[in-house]
Design a protein around this motif. Structure first.
Motif, short mmCIF file in Angstrom:
data_model
loop_
_atom_site.label_atom_id
_atom_site.label_comp_id
_atom_site.label_asym_id
_atom_site.label_seq_id
_atom_site.Cartn_x
_atom_site.Cartn_y
_atom_site.Cartn_z
N GLY A 135 -6.83 13.90 -1.42
CA GLY A 135 -6.57 12.73 -0.59
C GLY A 135 -5.35 12.96 0.28
O GLY A 135 -4.84 14.07 0.41
N ILE A 136 -4.86 11.87 0.85
CA ILE A 136 -3.69 11.92 1.71
C ILE A 136 -2.65 10.97 1.14
O ILE A 136 -2.94 9.81 0.88
N GLY A 137 -1.45 11.50 0.93
CA GLY A 137 -0.36 10.68 0.40
C GLY A 137 0.67 10.39 1.47
O GLY A 137 0.77 11.07 2.48
N THR A 138 1.46 9.33 1.26
CA THR A 138 2.50 8.96 2.20
C THR A 138 3.85 9.17 1.54
O THR A 138 4.14 8.57 0.51
N MET A 139 4.69 10.03 2.12
CA MET A 139 5.98 10.33 1.51
C MET A 139 7.08 9.39 1.99
O MET A 139 7.63 8.65 1.23
N HIS A 140 7.40 9.46 3.27
CA HIS A 140 8.54 8.71 3.77
C HIS A 140 8.26 8.28 5.20
O HIS A 140 7.93 9.11 6.05
N LYS A 141 8.37 7.01 5.48
CA LYS A 141 8.18 6.46 6.83
C LYS A 141 6.85 6.90 7.43
O LYS A 141 6.79 7.50 8.50
N SER A 142 5.79 6.66 6.74
CA SER A 142 4.44 6.94 7.21
C SER A 142 4.20 8.42 7.46
O SER A 142 3.44 8.79 8.34
N ASN A 143 4.85 9.29 6.69
CA ASN A 143 4.63 10.72 6.81
C ASN A 143 3.45 11.08 5.92
O ASN A 143 3.55 11.11 4.70
N GLU A 194 0.60 16.65 -7.79
CA GLU A 194 1.25 16.34 -6.51
C GLU A 194 1.18 14.84 -6.23
O GLU A 194 2.14 14.25 -5.73
N ALA A 195 0.06 14.24 -6.53
CA ALA A 195 -0.07 12.80 -6.31
C ALA A 195 0.94 12.05 -7.17
O ALA A 195 1.57 11.09 -6.70
N HIS A 196 1.11 12.48 -8.42
CA HIS A 196 2.08 11.84 -9.31
C HIS A 196 3.50 12.04 -8.79
O HIS A 196 4.32 11.11 -8.78
N ASP A 197 3.82 13.28 -8.31
CA ASP A 197 5.15 13.56 -7.78
C ASP A 197 5.45 12.71 -6.54
O ASP A 197 6.54 12.18 -6.38
N ILE A 198 4.49 12.60 -5.68
CA ILE A 198 4.67 11.80 -4.45
C ILE A 198 4.89 10.34 -4.82
O ILE A 198 5.76 9.66 -4.25
N ALA A 199 4.14 9.87 -5.81
CA ALA A 199 4.29 8.46 -6.21
C ALA A 199 5.67 8.21 -6.82
O ALA A 199 6.28 7.17 -6.57
N THR A 200 6.18 9.14 -7.62
CA THR A 200 7.49 8.94 -8.23
C THR A 200 8.62 9.12 -7.21
O THR A 200 9.67 8.48 -7.32
N MET A 201 8.41 9.97 -6.20
CA MET A 201 9.44 10.13 -5.15
C MET A 201 9.60 8.86 -4.34
O MET A 201 10.69 8.48 -3.97
N ARG A 202 8.53 8.17 -4.12
CA ARG A 202 8.62 6.96 -3.31
C ARG A 202 9.34 5.85 -4.06
O ARG A 202 9.98 5.00 -3.48
#
Length: 132
Positions: free
Chosen positions: A105-113, A122-130
């Motif tokens: 899928g496509i994840g959103t990191m910071h400011k619609s990136n 990776e999905a879990h990491d992206i979710a915890t970073m946000r």
């Protein structure tokens, strides 16, 4: 710098070529002889080059312009368009769709990136970073 006086050879407004300079008197003499022989050749042909051009231009037919139209399209009010069977002004291309199996899928990191997600880690990491 532009307020300084420049040498006349730096002028960009002059159209005349400057005087031809030769390395020595022998070359200058040779150039004068060549020029004189060329003028003699032109005279031996009967007419100078300028007079030849003028005479040729006077012999040519004058251009004739005709502003009347002979075709029927100029007199028609409406020309029907070719019917290709397509409805609407433009055909739209199909939207691209991902058919592979690597990206989840496509994840959103910071400011619609938007970043691609390749694994559930990776999905879990992206979710915890946000959230942190």
């Amino acid at each position: 710098m532009s307020m300084h006086l420049h040498h006349p050879s730096l002028s960009l407004t002059g159209k005349r070529k400057g005087k031809v300079k030769f390395r020595n008197a022998a070359e200058a003499q040779r150039a004068r002889e060549l020029d004189a022989s060329w003028k003699e050749i032109l005279k031996s042909q009967g007419v100078a080059a300028e007079q030849k051009r003028r005479a040729r231009a006077m012999r040519a037919e004058p251009l004739q312009y005709n502003l009347t139209s002979d075709n029927d399209r100029a007199n028609t009010r409406h020309i029907p368009s070719l019917d290709t069977g397509h409805s609407g002004p433009v055909s739209s291309k199909p939207n691209p769709q991902y058919t592979g199996t690597k990206i989840l899928g496509i994840g959103t990191m910071h400011k619609s990136n938007a970043v691609p997600v390749f694994s559930s880690e990776e999905a879990h990491d992206i979710a915890t970073m946000r959230r942190s």
